[in-house]
Design a protein around this motif. Sequence first.
Motif, PDB file in Angstrom:
ATOM      1  N   ALA A 179     -30.339  20.438 -36.645  1.00 50.60           N
ATOM      2  CA  ALA A 179     -30.945  21.609 -36.014  1.00 50.60           C
ATOM      3  C   ALA A 179     -30.444  21.780 -34.579  1.00 50.60           C
ATOM      4  O   ALA A 179     -30.165  22.897 -34.131  1.00 50.60           O
ATOM      5  N   ALA A 180     -30.326  20.664 -33.839  1.00 55.85           N
ATOM      6  CA  ALA A 180     -29.808  20.727 -32.470  1.00 55.85           C
ATOM      7  C   ALA A 180     -28.366  21.235 -32.466  1.00 55.85           C
ATOM      8  O   ALA A 180     -27.991  22.071 -31.629  1.00 55.85           O
ATOM      9  N   ALA A 181     -27.560  20.746 -33.402  1.00 53.10           N
ATOM     10  CA  ALA A 181     -26.169  21.200 -33.494  1.00 53.10           C
ATOM     11  C   ALA A 181     -26.108  22.691 -33.823  1.00 53.10           C
ATOM     12  O   ALA A 181     -25.250  23.425 -33.299  1.00 53.10           O
ATOM     13  N   HIS A 212     -24.381  25.631 -31.568  1.00 51.09           N
ATOM     14  CA  HIS A 212     -23.403  26.565 -32.137  1.00 51.09           C
ATOM     15  C   HIS A 212     -23.830  28.013 -31.908  1.00 51.09           C
ATOM     16  O   HIS A 212     -22.995  28.877 -31.596  1.00 51.09           O
ATOM     17  N   CYS A 213     -25.148  28.289 -32.054  1.00 53.38           N
ATOM     18  CA  CYS A 213     -25.638  29.646 -31.824  1.00 53.38           C
ATOM     19  C   CYS A 213     -25.406  30.066 -30.375  1.00 53.38           C
ATOM     20  O   CYS A 213     -24.948  31.184 -30.112  1.00 53.38           O
ATOM     21  N   GLN A 221     -25.756  38.967 -33.591  1.00 51.11           N
ATOM     22  CA  GLN A 221     -26.498  39.096 -34.838  1.00 51.11           C
ATOM     23  C   GLN A 221     -26.026  38.075 -35.872  1.00 51.11           C
ATOM     24  O   GLN A 221     -26.837  37.447 -36.558  1.00 51.11           O
ATOM     25  N   CYS A 222     -24.716  37.891 -35.961  1.00 52.03           N
ATOM     26  CA  CYS A 222     -24.174  36.908 -36.912  1.00 52.03           C
ATOM     27  C   CYS A 222     -24.597  35.495 -36.529  1.00 52.03           C
ATOM     28  O   CYS A 222     -24.939  34.678 -37.400  1.00 52.03           O
ATOM     29  N   ALA A 223     -24.573  35.188 -35.231  1.00 52.37           N
ATOM     30  CA  ALA A 223     -24.956  33.855 -34.770  1.00 52.37           C
ATOM     31  C   ALA A 223     -26.420  33.563 -35.086  1.00 52.37           C
ATOM     32  O   ALA A 223     -26.768  32.461 -35.524  1.00 52.37           O
ATOM     33  N   VAL A 224     -27.296  34.557 -34.874  1.00 52.75           N
ATOM     34  CA  VAL A 224     -28.717  34.373 -35.153  1.00 52.75           C
ATOM     35  C   VAL A 224     -28.953  34.213 -36.646  1.00 52.75           C
ATOM     36  O   VAL A 224     -29.728  33.344 -37.082  1.00 52.75           O
ATOM     37  N   GLN A 225     -28.302  35.032 -37.461  1.00 59.34           N
ATOM     38  CA  GLN A 225     -28.492  34.918 -38.906  1.00 59.34           C
ATOM     39  C   GLN A 225     -28.016  33.567 -39.424  1.00 59.34           C
ATOM     40  O   GLN A 225     -28.653  32.965 -40.300  1.00 59.34           O
ATOM     41  N   GLU A 226     -26.922  33.066 -38.881  1.00 57.21           N
ATOM     42  CA  GLU A 226     -26.447  31.743 -39.278  1.00 57.21           C
ATOM     43  C   GLU A 226     -27.463  30.674 -38.894  1.00 57.21           C
ATOM     44  O   GLU A 226     -27.724  29.735 -39.658  1.00 57.21           O
ATOM     45  N   LEU A 274     -32.232  27.753 -26.250  1.00 55.65           N
ATOM     46  CA  LEU A 274     -30.916  27.261 -26.624  1.00 55.65           C
ATOM     47  C   LEU A 274     -30.248  26.449 -25.529  1.00 55.65           C
ATOM     48  O   LEU A 274     -29.057  26.138 -25.636  1.00 55.65           O
ATOM     49  N   GLY A 275     -30.999  26.120 -24.500  1.00 58.02           N
ATOM     50  CA  GLY A 275     -30.521  25.171 -23.506  1.00 58.02           C
ATOM     51  C   GLY A 275     -29.357  25.672 -22.666  1.00 58.02           C
ATOM     52  O   GLY A 275     -29.182  26.870 -22.466  1.00 58.02           O
ATOM     53  N   PRO A 276     -28.560  24.678 -22.222  1.00 59.19           N
ATOM     54  CA  PRO A 276     -28.649  23.276 -22.637  1.00 59.19           C
ATOM     55  C   PRO A 276     -29.791  22.480 -21.981  1.00 59.19           C
ATOM     56  O   PRO A 276     -30.123  21.407 -22.454  1.00 59.19           O
ATOM     57  N   LEU A 277     -30.376  22.986 -20.909  1.00 63.40           N
ATOM     58  CA  LEU A 277     -31.467  22.270 -20.236  1.00 63.40           C
ATOM     59  C   LEU A 277     -32.746  23.098 -20.382  1.00 63.40           C
ATOM     60  O   LEU A 277     -33.150  23.809 -19.474  1.00 63.40           O
ATOM     61  N   SER A 278     -33.375  23.017 -21.551  1.00 58.74           N
ATOM     62  CA  SER A 278     -34.554  23.837 -21.825  1.00 58.74           C
ATOM     63  C   SER A 278     -35.821  23.122 -21.370  1.00 58.74           C
ATOM     64  O   SER A 278     -36.360  22.273 -22.081  1.00 58.74           O
ATOM     65  N   PHE A 279     -36.266  23.448 -20.161  1.00 57.72           N
ATOM     66  CA  PHE A 279     -37.577  22.993 -19.695  1.00 57.72           C
ATOM     67  C   PHE A 279     -38.183  24.115 -18.866  1.00 57.72           C
ATOM     68  O   PHE A 279     -37.467  24.928 -18.268  1.00 57.72           O
TER      69      PHE A 279
END
Length: 259
Positions: free
Chosen positions: A45-47, A51-52, A97-102, A161-166
């Motif tokens: 899931a992180a990967a 990618h998204c 849109q393609c990235a989100v659907q993937e 989607l980070g990379p530093l999500s806080f």
Amino acid sequence: MNLLNTSLFRSCIVLVDTHDRVIAVLGGVPRGSKGAEWQAVEAEAAAAAVHCRESSMFTEAQKHGRRGEFASRTVGYGYGNGWRKPQNYKVSGRANQCAVQELLQNTAIRRISGFQSALFNMFCHKNYAEYRDTNDEIQCKQPELHANFPNTAFAATTFNLGPLSFSPPHMDPENRASSWCADTNMGPFNPDKGGQLMLWDLGLIICFPPGSTILFPSALITHSTIPIQAHESRYAMIQYSSGGLFRWRNNGFNQTNPS
């Protein structure tokens, strides 16, 4: 504040008030999936989140929001912000849109969605049933509205989607106040040195390891996330429904505040 820093976090812990009413659920990971199996789900899931992000373009508002300095994407549908009726959250651009659907089709992401809904159903069944009924009725009226996952109880999903999500202290007033959002985080980061969830109104600091899930009323409780170390990464998947959807349904599928 009290530190709830327990190695048992991968098991389920329920927070209750003085009347034994469930306030929040520290859902841990699915029973039978502890150890290497769920770690592999979290890593996949992180990967997928990475990618998204790398396959997408973001506006400045999507990279620097009130919830923190990280890229985010919201999908699904809601009702508010002066809209005349419920709408899909817009994702602009073919590549985005393609990235989100993937991302939404990713097997690990779908497993996390299923676990979040299962926890919601187990510990807050009446609200879960109301969420499902509301979704079904609104989508029947408006078939153009898109559910993110086949069996989710929630109308919307935000991916940090980070990379530093806080995040700094905040509440989510658009969410349903009388119910929960479901939050699952992903690494890699050291949960003993950052990434803890702070529930300010409860006076709690909660250890929140990668792959774990928490459900709590984000519209009512001020919450934040402690920063991770600079060389680490943290991502999150949050499912919820806006309170406006329930008002829309209860008002006979009409505007709740006509002007």
